[in-house]
Design a protein around this motif. Sequence first.
Motif, short mmCIF file in Angstrom:
data_model
loop_
_atom_site.label_atom_id
_atom_site.label_comp_id
_atom_site.label_asym_id
_atom_site.label_seq_id
_atom_site.Cartn_x
_atom_site.Cartn_y
_atom_site.Cartn_z
N ASN A 39 0.83 -1.21 0.00
CA ASN A 39 0.00 0.00 0.00
C ASN A 39 0.86 1.25 0.00
OD1 ASN A 39 -2.73 -0.66 0.03
ND2 ASN A 39 -2.55 -1.38 2.14
N PHE A 40 0.42 2.26 -0.71
CA PHE A 40 1.10 3.56 -0.69
C PHE A 40 0.50 4.39 0.45
CE2 PHE A 40 1.64 8.00 -1.81
CZ PHE A 40 2.99 8.03 -2.17
N ASN A 41 1.37 4.91 1.31
CA ASN A 41 0.92 5.67 2.47
C ASN A 41 1.02 7.19 2.18
OD1 ASN A 41 0.75 7.07 4.92
ND2 ASN A 41 1.64 5.38 6.07
N ALA A 42 -0.13 7.80 1.90
CA ALA A 42 -0.15 9.22 1.51
C ALA A 42 0.18 10.14 2.68
CB ALA A 42 -1.51 9.58 0.92
N ASP A 43 -0.10 9.70 3.91
CA ASP A 43 0.27 10.53 5.08
C ASP A 43 1.78 10.68 5.16
OD1 ASP A 43 -2.35 10.98 6.20
OD2 ASP A 43 -2.36 8.85 6.69
N SER A 44 2.47 9.57 4.94
CA SER A 44 3.93 9.61 4.98
C SER A 44 4.49 10.47 3.85
CB SER A 44 4.46 8.17 4.91
OG SER A 44 5.85 8.17 4.89
N ALA A 45 3.93 10.33 2.65
CA ALA A 45 4.37 11.15 1.52
C ALA A 45 4.17 12.64 1.83
CB ALA A 45 3.61 10.77 0.25
N PHE A 46 3.02 12.95 2.43
CA PHE A 46 2.72 14.34 2.80
C PHE A 46 3.80 14.87 3.75
CE2 PHE A 46 0.84 17.68 5.33
CZ PHE A 46 0.18 18.46 4.39
N GLY A 47 4.23 14.02 4.70
CA GLY A 47 5.28 14.40 5.65
C GLY A 47 6.57 14.80 4.94
N SER A 148 5.96 17.83 -4.25
CA SER A 148 4.99 16.73 -4.28
C SER A 148 5.55 15.50 -4.99
CB SER A 148 3.68 17.17 -4.95
OG SER A 148 3.87 17.43 -6.34
N GLY A 149 6.16 15.69 -6.14
CA GLY A 149 6.73 14.55 -6.88
C GLY A 149 7.83 13.87 -6.10
N VAL A 150 8.69 14.68 -5.49
CA VAL A 150 9.79 14.15 -4.68
C VAL A 150 9.22 13.36 -3.49
CG1 VAL A 150 11.76 14.76 -3.22
CG2 VAL A 150 11.37 15.98 -5.38
N GLY A 151 8.20 13.91 -2.84
CA GLY A 151 7.58 13.23 -1.70
C GLY A 151 7.04 11.86 -2.07
N ALA A 157 10.32 4.66 -2.28
CA ALA A 157 11.58 4.04 -1.83
C ALA A 157 11.41 3.44 -0.43
CB ALA A 157 12.70 5.08 -1.84
N ARG A 158 10.78 4.20 0.45
CA ARG A 158 10.57 3.72 1.83
C ARG A 158 9.69 2.47 1.84
NH1 ARG A 158 7.30 3.57 6.21
NH2 ARG A 158 5.51 4.20 4.97
N THR A 159 8.63 2.50 1.04
CA THR A 159 7.68 1.38 1.01
C THR A 159 8.36 0.10 0.52
OG1 THR A 159 5.94 2.96 0.47
CG2 THR A 159 5.44 0.65 0.10
N ASN A 308 -2.68 23.53 0.03
CA ASN A 308 -3.33 23.09 -1.21
C ASN A 308 -2.84 21.73 -1.69
OD1 ASN A 308 -5.22 25.19 -1.63
ND2 ASN A 308 -3.52 26.56 -2.07
N ILE A 309 -2.22 20.98 -0.78
CA ILE A 309 -1.83 19.61 -1.12
C ILE A 309 -2.92 18.65 -0.63
CG2 ILE A 309 -0.15 17.76 -0.65
CD1 ILE A 309 0.94 19.89 -2.53
N ASP A 310 -3.28 17.72 -1.49
CA ASP A 310 -4.38 16.80 -1.23
C ASP A 310 -3.85 15.36 -1.19
OD1 ASP A 310 -6.64 15.19 -1.36
OD2 ASP A 310 -7.70 16.57 -2.70
N LYS A 311 -4.01 14.74 -0.03
CA LYS A 311 -3.47 13.38 0.14
C LYS A 311 -4.11 12.38 -0.81
CE LYS A 311 -2.08 14.10 4.90
NZ LYS A 311 -2.40 13.83 6.32
N SER A 312 -5.37 12.60 -1.18
CA SER A 312 -6.00 11.60 -2.06
C SER A 312 -5.39 11.64 -3.46
CB SER A 312 -7.52 11.78 -2.10
OG SER A 312 -7.84 13.05 -2.60
N THR A 313 -4.90 12.82 -3.87
CA THR A 313 -4.19 12.89 -5.16
C THR A 313 -2.84 12.16 -5.06
OG1 THR A 313 -5.23 15.03 -5.60
CG2 THR A 313 -3.34 14.45 -6.96
N LEU A 314 -2.13 12.40 -3.95
CA LEU A 314 -0.84 11.71 -3.74
C LEU A 314 -1.04 10.20 -3.75
CD1 LEU A 314 0.53 13.86 -0.75
CD2 LEU A 314 1.21 14.03 -3.16
N LYS A 315 -2.12 9.75 -3.11
CA LYS A 315 -2.42 8.31 -3.03
C LYS A 315 -2.63 7.72 -4.44
CE LYS A 315 -3.96 4.29 -1.45
NZ LYS A 315 -3.07 3.28 -0.82
#
Length: 328
Positions: A39-47, A148-151, A157-159, A308-315
Motif C-alpha cells: 500500500n502507498f501511504n499518503a500521510d507519509s508522503a505528505f510528511g 509533491s513529486g519528490v515526496g 523508496a521507503r515502502t 493546497n496539497i491533497d493526500k487523495s491525489t498523492l495516493k
Amino acid sequence: MKFKYAVILLCFLLFSCKKSNETKKITNENAQIVVSIPNFNADSAFGYIATQVGFGPRVPSTKGHVQCGDYLIKLFEKYGCQLEIQSFSMTTFDDKSHKCRNIMGKINPNATKRILLASHWDSRPFADQEKDMKTQKVPIDGANDGASGVGVLIEIARTIQNSSQKPNIGIDFLLFDIEDYGQPEFSDLPERQNSWCLGSQYWAANKGNYTANYGVLLDMVGGKNATFAQEGTSIYFANDIVQKVWNTAARAGYSHIFINQQVDQITDDHVFVNSIAKIPMVDIIEYDNSDGVFFANTWHTQNDNLQNIDKSTLKAVGQTLLNLIYLE
Ligand code: AHN
Ligand code: ZN
C-alpha cells in the motif's frame, strides 16, 4: 447440510484473516499472475513534502536549497538506495551561476530491466503568475511544484524497503535540479531559449552509459481535485507507456483522476530525457485548463503551499506507480 456451510464459512474466515493488511493482491494486464503489492501511504508522503517546504524555498544558490539536497540524499541512503550524485554548475537567464546537483537513488542496481522515476526538487524563485508586481518577486513554497513529486518518490523508496515483497526490476529515482528557473515574462532581458529544465538538459547530455526501459516524470502531483490528462509530448515519444500507466491507474480505480483525454504538448524535464537521452518518458502532470492555461491556478503563485496539497491525489499517483512497478 448445515455443518458443510459452517466449514466453508470457517475456511473463508481463516483465509481472509491470513491476508496481510500491508498488501493487496492484483492480477496483471493479462490476468496470468497474481502479485502482492504494498500500500502507498499518503500521510507519509505528505510528511516528506512538509519537510521539504520547511527548508524554505529550494532556490539554487540559497541555504534552503543546499540543506534540502543534503536531506534528500540522506533519505535515499536510509532507504537502501545506491546513490549517484551529479554535481554541475549552471548559468541561468539572469547570468547568475549556480552549483547544482541531480540526485539519483537506485534500487536493484544490477537488474537489467529498469524503470526511471523522476521529479524536480528545486523550487521557483518567482511567483510570476501573481498579478501583483511585489508578490511576483517572492519565491514560492513549491509544495506542489517540486516537493509533491519528490515526496511520492521518497515514499515509494521507503515502502519498497519496508515491504517483504520486492520488485523484479531495477528502479532509479532521479531528482532533477534547476528545472524551475525559467525566464519569467516580467524579465526585460533578451529572451533566452531553453531556460527551463536546466538540470534534466545537463543530465540527458551527460548521463554516460545509463539507460532504462522507460521513465515516468512526476510534476505537480499533489493538487486538490487534480486530474492527469495524456500530455502531447508523452504521447509523441512514448504512447505505449502512456497507455500502460493510464491503464494501470484505471485498474487501481483512479480513472476519474487519470483521465482519458489527450491534450497539448508542454515543455518539461521529460522532453530532454526523450529527445536527448532517448529514454521514452511520460509526464504525469496536473492538467486544469479551466482558465485557458494548461496548469492549475495555484501554479507559480503564492498559493502553491502545503494547504493546497491533497493526500487523495498523492495516493492515486503513488499507488499507480507501485502497481506499475510490481506488475513488471
Ligand atoms: C512551461 O512553463 C511551459 N513549462 C515549465 C514546466 C514546469 C514548470 N513544470 C513545473 N514548473
Ligand atoms: Zn514550476
